[in-house]
Write an enzyme that holds these catalytic residues in place. Structure first.
Site, mmCIF file in Angstrom:
data_model
loop_
_atom_site.group_PDB
_atom_site.id
_atom_site.type_symbol
_atom_site.label_atom_id
_atom_site.label_comp_id
_atom_site.label_asym_id
_atom_site.label_seq_id
_atom_site.Cartn_x
_atom_site.Cartn_y
_atom_site.Cartn_z
ATOM 1 N N ASN A 138 -1.225 -10.767 -11.009
ATOM 2 C CA ASN A 138 -2.127 -11.469 -11.917
ATOM 3 C C ASN A 138 -3.017 -10.446 -12.583
ATOM 4 O OD1 ASN A 138 -3.863 -13.097 -13.320
ATOM 5 N ND2 ASN A 138 -5.084 -13.655 -11.544
ATOM 6 N N GLY B 293 -9.612 -9.080 -9.156
ATOM 7 C CA GLY B 293 -10.704 -9.772 -9.833
ATOM 8 C C GLY B 293 -10.439 -9.913 -11.314
ATOM 9 N N GLY C 280 -11.453 -10.028 -15.583
ATOM 10 C CA GLY C 280 -12.208 -9.247 -16.561
ATOM 11 C C GLY C 280 -11.550 -7.935 -16.941
ATOM 12 N N GLU D 244 -1.115 -9.141 -0.429
ATOM 13 C CA GLU D 244 -1.416 -10.159 0.577
ATOM 14 C C GLU D 244 -0.530 -11.389 0.442
ATOM 15 O OE1 GLU D 244 -2.576 -12.126 -2.710
ATOM 16 O OE2 GLU D 244 -3.176 -10.067 -2.289
ATOM 17 N N GLN E 42 -7.044 -0.566 -11.216
ATOM 18 C CA GLN E 42 -7.529 -0.151 -12.527
ATOM 19 C C GLN E 42 -8.810 0.668 -12.408
ATOM 20 O OE1 GLN E 42 -7.854 -4.010 -14.311
ATOM 21 N NE2 GLN E 42 -5.667 -4.407 -14.071
ATOM 22 N N HIS F 116 -0.520 -7.853 -5.773
ATOM 23 C CA HIS F 116 -1.242 -8.487 -4.671
ATOM 24 C C HIS F 116 -0.397 -8.457 -3.401
ATOM 25 C CE1 HIS F 116 -4.070 -11.113 -7.400
ATOM 26 N NE2 HIS F 116 -3.899 -9.897 -7.869
ATOM 27 N N GLY G 233 -4.048 -8.664 -16.676
ATOM 28 C CA GLY G 233 -3.856 -8.550 -18.115
ATOM 29 C C GLY G 233 -4.154 -7.172 -18.640
ATOM 30 N N PHE G 234 -4.554 -6.246 -17.740
ATOM 31 C CA PHE G 234 -4.861 -4.866 -18.111
ATOM 32 C C PHE G 234 -4.060 -3.933 -17.221
ATOM 33 C CE2 PHE G 234 -8.426 -7.434 -19.375
ATOM 34 C CZ PHE G 234 -8.856 -6.897 -20.576
ATOM 35 N N CYS H 60 -4.958 -4.478 -7.587
ATOM 36 C CA CYS H 60 -5.112 -5.163 -8.867
ATOM 37 C C CYS H 60 -6.282 -4.582 -9.668
ATOM 38 C CB CYS H 60 -5.238 -6.667 -8.633
ATOM 39 S SG CYS H 60 -4.831 -7.647 -10.109
ATOM 40 N N PHE H 61 -7.394 -5.301 -9.786
ATOM 41 C CA PHE H 61 -8.567 -4.761 -10.469
ATOM 42 C C PHE H 61 -8.990 -3.442 -9.824
ATOM 43 C CE2 PHE H 61 -13.075 -5.252 -12.043
ATOM 44 C CZ PHE H 61 -12.756 -5.276 -13.394
ATOM 45 N N SER I 124 -9.286 -14.217 -9.673
ATOM 46 C CA SER I 124 -8.819 -13.378 -10.771
ATOM 47 C C SER I 124 -8.547 -14.174 -12.038
ATOM 48 C CB SER I 124 -7.535 -12.634 -10.379
ATOM 49 O OG SER I 124 -7.730 -11.830 -9.249
#
Length: 381
Positions: free
Chosen positions: A302, A232, A234, A354, A264, A352, A304-305, A260-261, A50
């Site tokens: 972790n 992940g 981006g 895990e 989103q 996260h 940023g979006f 996480c990703f 990530s």
């Protein structure tokens, strides 16, 4: 380990400059400068895909004393674009260590800087927001300051970047279930950590780890019982193909869990938007409220979006998937930290669970996923 006297300079896109010493590989690296608040777990942070494209600053002042070992990496290499620390350990003091942190950075070509006032840089980013930066070390520290700044300002912005292809597996891998078998899950690797795979396998899933560009036809051919989207790097707004795949999964009511990703992308599939946070959440001490239980869990983050969805009450999915509620809220800034669909078998969290590295407060979510798959199978029969 003898710490280097080679110079290094951290340059931010607003022209701010911080001088220090070279740490890790020598040369130039560019990326988005972000800070991580964990006092431990730096090996898991560094090997978390990530963080691809990001120069990570550790807010904990003393880093590296436990070295690096061959048991704890979360992926096949160190992924951070660069590394910023204040006081690197001069010696490795852990019986599990196989090498030093400095040597591991050199081996993977990661340019870093030490001797920086990381508290000052962190406070600056908290005020001005995450920004592009560059580390110029060794001979590159002597480059003209205007040339250094030009390189930083011409580096790509994180907004709009699709980085999954850089970190995903190239070919499918299957990890067999352990213990009582629950079923099979297609794990779309957008930057997965090994601990997530292990958590799913230990709950009785045959885990089919698939590349980022896996198709619905591939999922159908495997006949999986569920789908998992990983963490992940981006911008989720640039992941249209993964959103399209997820919508087909939701259309067919295949149980889904995203982290996480993946949270989103579930938000986008349901019809909500996403946006970039000022400086993001990174570290292993983020308090999150589980609205269903009223319990506050300390979690590893972790990102940023974030998802832009109504935080209170139940909302109809703009894309026609029935009722949706925000299940978790970040207590530091009221950011959406989880989604739960009420009419289809799908949920996600922004953090996260895990716990690699981090607290285990949210590990139970893997049990919840297994229970959802069992219940869906029983209802189908």
């Amino acid at each position: 380990m003898t710490l280097t006297a080679d110079p290094a300079i951290l340059v931010l896109e607003d022209g701010t400059r911080h001088r220090g010493r070279a740490y890790g590989a020598r040369g130039t690296t560019l990326g988005e400068v972000v800070f991580a608040t964990g006092m431990t777990g730096y090996q898991e942070t560094l090997t978390d895909p990530s963080y691809a494209g990001q120069i990570v600053l550790q807010t904990a002042p003393h880093i590296g004393n436990t070295g690096m070992n061959d048991e704890d990496p979360e992926s096949r290499r160190i992924w951070v674009a660069g590394y910023i620390v204040r006081d690197p350990s001069r010696v490795v003091s852990n019986w599990r260590a196989d090498t030093s942190l400095d040597a591991a950075l050199v081996a993977d070509g990661i340019v870093g800087i030490s001797g920086v006032d990381t508290r000052a840089v962190t406070r600056h980013i908290r005020s001005a927001g995450s920004m592009r930066g560059g580390i110029f070390s060794g001979a590159d520290a002597a480059l003209d300051p205007q040339e250094q700044l030009r390189q930083v300002r011409e580096a790509p912005q994180m907004a709009g970047l699709n980085l999954s292809a850089q970190v995903s597996v190239a070919d499918a891998v299957m990890v067999p279930a352990r213990g009582e078998r629950v079923g099979s899950v297609a794990l779309i690797d957008l930057g997965i950590k090994q601990a997530s795979i292990e958590n799913l396998a230990s709950r009785g899933f045959d885990v089919h780890v698939l590349p980022h560009d896996a198709t619905y036809e591939q999922l159908a051919a495997l006949g999986v019982d569920a789908v998992f989207y990983s963490n992940g790097p981006g911008d989720p707004a640039a992941a249209d193909d993964q959103v399209a795949l997820l919508r087909r999964v939701l259309d067919d009511r295949i149980p889904f869990f995203g982290i996480c990703f993946g949270n989103q992308l579930l938000g986008r599939a349901l019809g909500f938007g996403t946006y970039k946070l000022p400086f993001g959440h990174r570290g292993i001490n983020q308090p999150v409220l589980d609205k269903a239980t009223g319990r506050v869990e300390i979690t590893a983050h972790n990102h940023g979006f974030a998802v832009d969805a109504p935080r209170e009450g139940i909302t109809d999915s703009p894309n026609g998937y029935g009722r949706v509620e925000v299940s978790h809220i970040g207590l530091n800034d009221n950011v959406v930290e989880g989604l739960r669909a009420l009419d289809i078998p799908a949920f996600s969290v922004q953090y996260h669970p895990e716990a690699a590295g981090g607290p285990h407060d949210a590990n139970h979510l893997f049990d919840r996923f297994a229970d959802m798959v069992r219940t869906h199978r029983e209802d189908a029969h």
